[in-house]
Design an enzyme around this catalytic site. Structure first.
Site, PDB file in Angstrom:
ATOM      1  N   PRO A 229       0.763  -1.235   0.050  1.00 25.68           N
ATOM      2  CA  PRO A 229      -0.161   0.241   0.018  1.00 25.68           C
ATOM      3  C   PRO A 229       0.823   1.307  -0.027  1.00 25.68           C
ATOM      4  O   PRO A 229       1.998   1.279   0.693  1.00 25.68           O
ATOM      5  CB  PRO A 229      -0.847  -0.017   1.113  1.00 25.68           C
ATOM      6  N   LEU A 230       0.286   2.148  -0.790  1.00 25.56           N
ATOM      7  CA  LEU A 230       1.068   3.580  -0.756  1.00 25.56           C
ATOM      8  C   LEU A 230       1.539   4.211   0.444  1.00 25.56           C
ATOM      9  O   LEU A 230       2.363   4.783   0.640  1.00 25.56           O
ATOM     10  CB  LEU A 230       0.369   4.402  -1.512  1.00 25.56           C
ATOM     11  N   CYS A 231       0.595   4.093   1.354  1.00 25.47           N
ATOM     12  CA  CYS A 231       0.829   4.711   2.618  1.00 25.47           C
ATOM     13  C   CYS A 231       2.039   4.156   3.292  1.00 25.47           C
ATOM     14  O   CYS A 231       2.683   4.868   3.874  1.00 25.47           O
ATOM     15  CB  CYS A 231      -0.474   4.725   3.539  1.00 25.47           C
ATOM     16  N   THR A 232       2.334   2.900   3.264  1.00 24.43           N
ATOM     17  CA  THR A 232       3.420   2.210   3.927  1.00 24.43           C
ATOM     18  C   THR A 232       4.556   2.677   3.323  1.00 24.43           C
ATOM     19  O   THR A 232       5.568   2.763   3.848  1.00 24.43           O
ATOM     20  CB  THR A 232       3.257   0.628   3.934  1.00 24.43           C
ATOM     21  N   HIS A 235       5.320   6.343   4.078  1.00 28.80           N
ATOM     22  CA  HIS A 235       5.482   6.785   5.722  1.00 28.80           C
ATOM     23  C   HIS A 235       6.009   5.768   6.539  1.00 28.80           C
ATOM     24  O   HIS A 235       6.639   6.127   7.641  1.00 28.80           O
ATOM     25  CB  HIS A 235       4.079   7.146   6.229  1.00 28.80           C
TER      26      HIS A 235
END
Ligand SMILES: *[C@@H]1O[C@H](CO)[C@@H](O)[C@H](O)[C@H]1NC(C)=O
Ligand SMILES: *[C@@H]1O[C@H](CO)[C@@H](O)[C@H](O)[C@H]1NC(C)=O
Ligand SMILES: [Zn+2]
Length: 462
Positions: A229-232, A235
């Site tokens: 996932p992009l958030c992982t 960040h």
């Protein structure tokens, strides 16, 4: 944006809030009609232990303690379903924060939640909408809690996008099993319901630790993970793959290293080398190990987008299983369900079999066979590449001459540096004989695993 839509939406929310304010602490007429119908009488598919009656719903509302692991795409669906079904004591654990890219499908989050804990935002939302449901949030890593924490739940349901985390939870639930006179103590069993989705494909399974196939028993069913996932990626990188994806997805478009508009060519060594170098920089920043040129090339693949409807289907199956396990009103899924609506709809179930020598729930000692000419690197490669192990960055220690000896430890930089030369040594040079026990630690398992070394002595010609 359409103003009329907003005002209508706001009005509806006000009406709902007024309605709930009025009803808080009490049930409105008909709230449990449908759930009660299922729990008030038995049926041909009910578990033999099922005793219909009002106590069953009361157990769901007051006593049954369920842990939801992950508050992402699947987690939001799981929480909503469980809360509306009547589960009143839910815990949720997630270490991530809300990212703007989550808002299209992780419907418990709003723009005001961006940057906040997913677990906390989700818990607040559920409690504000579903009277009588208490959701306890844990803004933590699953590894931050010990056996006592996991033992305290009746059921664990996982909505994770990481095979490593899923394997770790599985290992934990196997570890908390206890035996009495060689018999599995049934009260130590915490069933695990596990859902997974990838694009239009998904699966759901029920694991009764110690009794039915666990995650490790069927590890070869999981292809090695390549999508994150992009958030992982942006960040909270935890794996070398996250660093590579960061460079691919975010840095490349920004820096345009080979000229404006030049796309990544996975077969161009210059492109891969650039991504490799930048990934290494990021990995160093987050103290992550294991970036190699080959891994970089392997990861440069297409991201499969998350599909909201797949999450909804899989979470519905998972929460139905949690309901069945909690109430015994129906026999649980036995034990693996596959869903695919890429083209039409294709779904089936099968019984995954328990593996006698399973790394996690098996009763046998693990063994590894190597030639005495094999190098320690060969052992590491075997542990990371064999389909039944798929470890990530194994560390190996052994007990020799009355002392613990670290053969290789990738997770601590100073020890990694000191033990790196061992990788090139043969097992013979390391004085590892037949029957020697190697203790292997890895992020895929909460406890170390002992492997007995079977050494094949080979003579050389020279
Ligand atoms: C899912 O369905 C598509 C289209 O029918 C098919 O090509 C693909 O192999 C299926 N995948 C799995 C894992 O069953
Ligand atoms: C060696 O390591 C094991 C497992 O970590 C530990 O239980 C044991 O006490 C250690 N022994 C010595 C001599 O340090
Ligand atoms: Zn197993």
């Amino acid at each position: 944006m359409n103003m009329r839509y907003i005002s209508y939406d706001t009005l509806m929310i006000r009406l709902v809030v007024l309605y709930i304010d009025d009803k808080i602490g009490s049930d409105w007429p008909g709230r449990w009609t449908h759930v009660r119908k299922i729990l008030a009488r038995t049926g041909p598919f009910a578990h033999p232990d099922f005793e219909p009656g009002p106590e069953v719903l009361e157990f769901l509302q007051k006593t049954c303690k369920v842990l939801v692991v992950g508050a992402g795409g699947l987690g939001c669906e799981l929480l909503k379903n469980l809360a509306l079904m009547g589960f009143g004591n839910i815990h949720v654990i997630d270490m991530d924060t809300v990212d703007i890219s989550n808002l299209n499908r992780q419907f418990l989050f709003r723009p005001k939640d961006i940057g906040k804990s997913k677990a906390e935002a989700a818990a607040q939302f559920i409690m504000s909408r579903v009277p009588g449901c208490i959701v306890t949030a844990h803004f933590k890593k699953i590894q931050d809690y010990d056996e006592d924490f996991y033992r305290s739940f009746h059921i664990v349901v996982c909505g994770l996008d990481s095979v490593i985390a899923r394997r770790w939870i599985n290992g934990m639930l196997v570890n908390i099993l206890s035996n009495e006179d060689g018999m599995l103590d049934p009260s130590s069993i915490v069933p695990m319901v596990d859902g997974g989705t990838e694009g239009f494909k998904g699966n759901a399974r029920v694991v009764i630790p110690g009794m039915s196939a666990c995650i490790e028993c069927t590890l070869d069913l999981y292809p090695p993970q390549v999508n994150f996932p992009l958030c992982t990626i942006a960040h909270t990188p935890r794996l070398p793959e996250h660093c590579i994806e960061y460079v691919r997805v975010l840095l490349w478009p920004k820096e345009q290293p080979f000229g404006d508009g030049v796309e990544i060519d996975g077969d161009d060594p210059e492109h891969i080398q650039w991504i490799y170098d930048k990934s290494l920089d990021r990995a160093t920043m987050y103290n992550i190990h294991g970036i190699t040129y080959r891994l970089t090339q392997g990861v440069i693949k297409h991201i499969i987008p998350a599909v909201a409807s797949t999450n909804a289907v899989i979470a519905a199956v998972c929460t139905t299983e949690v309901f069945k396990l909690a109430t015994s009103c129906c026999n649980p899924l036995n034990n693996y369900m596959v869903f695919n609506d890429t083209d039409g709809l294709y779904t089936y179930t099968f019984e995954a079999e328990k593996k006698e020598n399973c790394l996690s729930c098996g009763q046998t000692v693990q063994s590894m066979e190597f030639s005495n000419k094999a190098k320690l690197q060969d052992v590491i490669d075997y542990l990371t590449q064999a389909p039944e192990y798929q470890m990530k960055s194994p560390g190996i220690t052994t007990y020799i001459d009355g002392k613990n000896k670290t053969l290789y430890m990738p997770t601590v930089p100073s020890i990694e540096e000191r033990t790196r030369p061992n990788l090139k040594k043969t097992l013979q040079e390391l004085e590892l004989g037949d029957g020697q026990e190697l203790v292997v630690a890895d992020i895929t398992t909460p406890t170390s695993i002992v492997f007995k070394l079977k050494l094949i002595v080979t003579m050389t010609d020279d």
